[in-house]
Design an enzyme around this catalytic site. Structure first.
Site, mmCIF file in Angstrom:
data_model
loop_
_atom_site.group_PDB
_atom_site.id
_atom_site.type_symbol
_atom_site.label_atom_id
_atom_site.label_comp_id
_atom_site.label_asym_id
_atom_site.label_seq_id
_atom_site.Cartn_x
_atom_site.Cartn_y
_atom_site.Cartn_z
ATOM 1 N N HIS A 97 -5.429 -4.316 -0.549
ATOM 2 C CA HIS A 97 -5.686 -3.248 -1.510
ATOM 3 C C HIS A 97 -6.618 -3.772 -2.582
ATOM 4 C CE1 HIS A 97 -5.089 0.018 -4.354
ATOM 5 N NE2 HIS A 97 -4.495 0.691 -3.392
ATOM 6 N N ASP A 137 0.499 2.322 2.821
ATOM 7 C CA ASP A 137 0.356 3.039 4.081
ATOM 8 C C ASP A 137 1.107 2.386 5.235
ATOM 9 O OD1 ASP A 137 -1.413 5.130 3.213
ATOM 10 O OD2 ASP A 137 -2.976 3.621 3.047
#
Length: 382
Positions: free
Chosen positions: A267, A318
């Site tokens: 990320h 996710d």
């Protein structure tokens, strides 16, 4: 001091660039924390509901019981789609991606919204509530039509939560309290996340003094990309490809050696771990144990262990969300629309914030083309 002759600083992908102020959420890269209007997301996931979070994002404060009851009634009263919009959704080609269907449905909703051209704070709040209420209906309606299943109308009862209503419309059955709670927790984690790509796209559109629906359509387009919202779908496909816990380590080692793109990991903001992933990993483990499907968490843990050892990269939100949705029986193509279903509250809050303190977003570009050259007449060009 920057002078006219000094090039402005450039950061690829605008990484680290401050694009504007916000009071909606704080993404703390160093502490690996996420805060919604001052509240840590972990506390909200454990004790609040998605409706409370949407209210918080819209109004800046958590609701009391009276305000929450009124808000839930508003959401329930707006769940039905205008009949022409529903008919159009059911006529969409069955092969289009559900995100394309949601984008088109949102444009149609705008055509039937009396407030569409009114950018007053009051009108934008009304539109935000309607979109929040109608996104689940539009997503479920398209899914069932594309699967040749009959339409399940939304509940008009405020006693049926946002999460329960969507799960009912998708399956046609009453979900278990466990399924509702877990799904609601994922919606809270997805509801808001600073100036991410889709939110920034929405704010750019809003900064032109366009309307809220147009800004949301911009956000949907950005969210569709696999580097943003589409990662949860790809993460689940990866897990299905891995197949078993026993194969997980070898699969990941091979994938890394082949330099394959591993979805659900890494990320831009969180170098030491996504706090939402930590929350949902625990949720996913508990859900798997209660449903008799502990292998998903075990497989995920094995993949994470190799990725962390080899690349020092942590999973993002996710990754656990993918197998949580799979265990809840939700079809993979709707995972990204579900992201939108949750994030509509954050998008709307940012659009309203942008419009309240607006300045047109217009960054400069670093020109790397051919330097100045004289024009050559057509007859003289070789």
């Amino acid at each position: 001091m920057t002078t006219a002759a000094t090039p402005l600083p450039y950061s690829p992908g605008l990484e680290g660039v401050i694009a504007g102020p916000t009071s909606i959420s704080k993404v703390d890269s160093q502490r690996c924390s996420l805060v919604y209007r001052g509240y840590d997301v972990q506390a909200l996931v454990e004790a609040a509901t998605y409706e409370e979070i949407a209210y918080l994002l819209f109004h800046g404060e958590l609701p009391n019981q009276t305000a929450l009851s009124t808000f839930r009634q508003l959401l329930a009263s707006h769940r039905e789609l205008p009949p022409p919009v529903l008919a159009a959704i059911q006529s969409f080609p069955k092969t289009v991606h559900p995100m394309d269907a949601l984008r088109a449905a949102t444009a149609l909703m705008a055509l039937h919204d009396a407030d569409v051209e009114d950018n007053s704070p009051e009108a934008n709040l009304r539109k935000a509530i309607r979109l929040t209420a109608q996104f689940p209906t539009a997503i479920a309606a398209y899914y069932r039509a594309s699967a040749d299943k009959s339409y399940i109308a939304p509940s008009s009862s405020p006693d049926v939560s946002h999460a329960e209503n969507f799960l009912r419309m998708m399956s046609g059955e009453s979900p278990t309290p466990l399924s509702v709670k877990v799904f609601d927790m994922t919606l809270i984690c997805y509801a808001e996340h600073g100036f991410n790509a889709s939110t920034f796209a929405a704010r750019v559109t809003a900064s032109t003094e366009s309307d809220l629906h147009s800004a949301v359509i911009s956000a949907i387009g950005a969210l569709k990309g696999p580097l943003h919202g589409g990662a949860n779908e790809e993460a689940m496909k990866m897990l299905l490809e891995v197949g078993t816990v026993e194969k997980a380590r070898t699969w990941m080692e091979t994938a890394l050696a082949e330099k394959r793109k591993i979805m659900g990991f890494g990320h831009r903001e969180y170098k030491f771990g996504d706090p939402r992933a930590r929350i949902l990993k625990r949720v996913g483990k508990d859900l798997g144990e209660q449903l008799g499907q502990p292998h998903w968490d075990a497989m995920a843990a094995a993949l994470e262990e190799v990725m962390l050892a080899e690349k020092s990269i942590h999973p993002n939100v996710d990754f656990p969300t993918a197998y949580i949705y799979y265990m809840l029986g939700l079809p993979i193509p709707v995972y990204t629309p579900i992201f939108a279903l949750a994030r509509i509250a954050g998008w709307s809050a940012h659009v309203m914030e942008q419009m309240a303190h607006n300045r047109l977003i217009r960054p400069k570009a670093l020109y790397e083309g051919v330097s100045f050259r004289p024009f050559v007449a057509l007859a003289e060009r070789g």
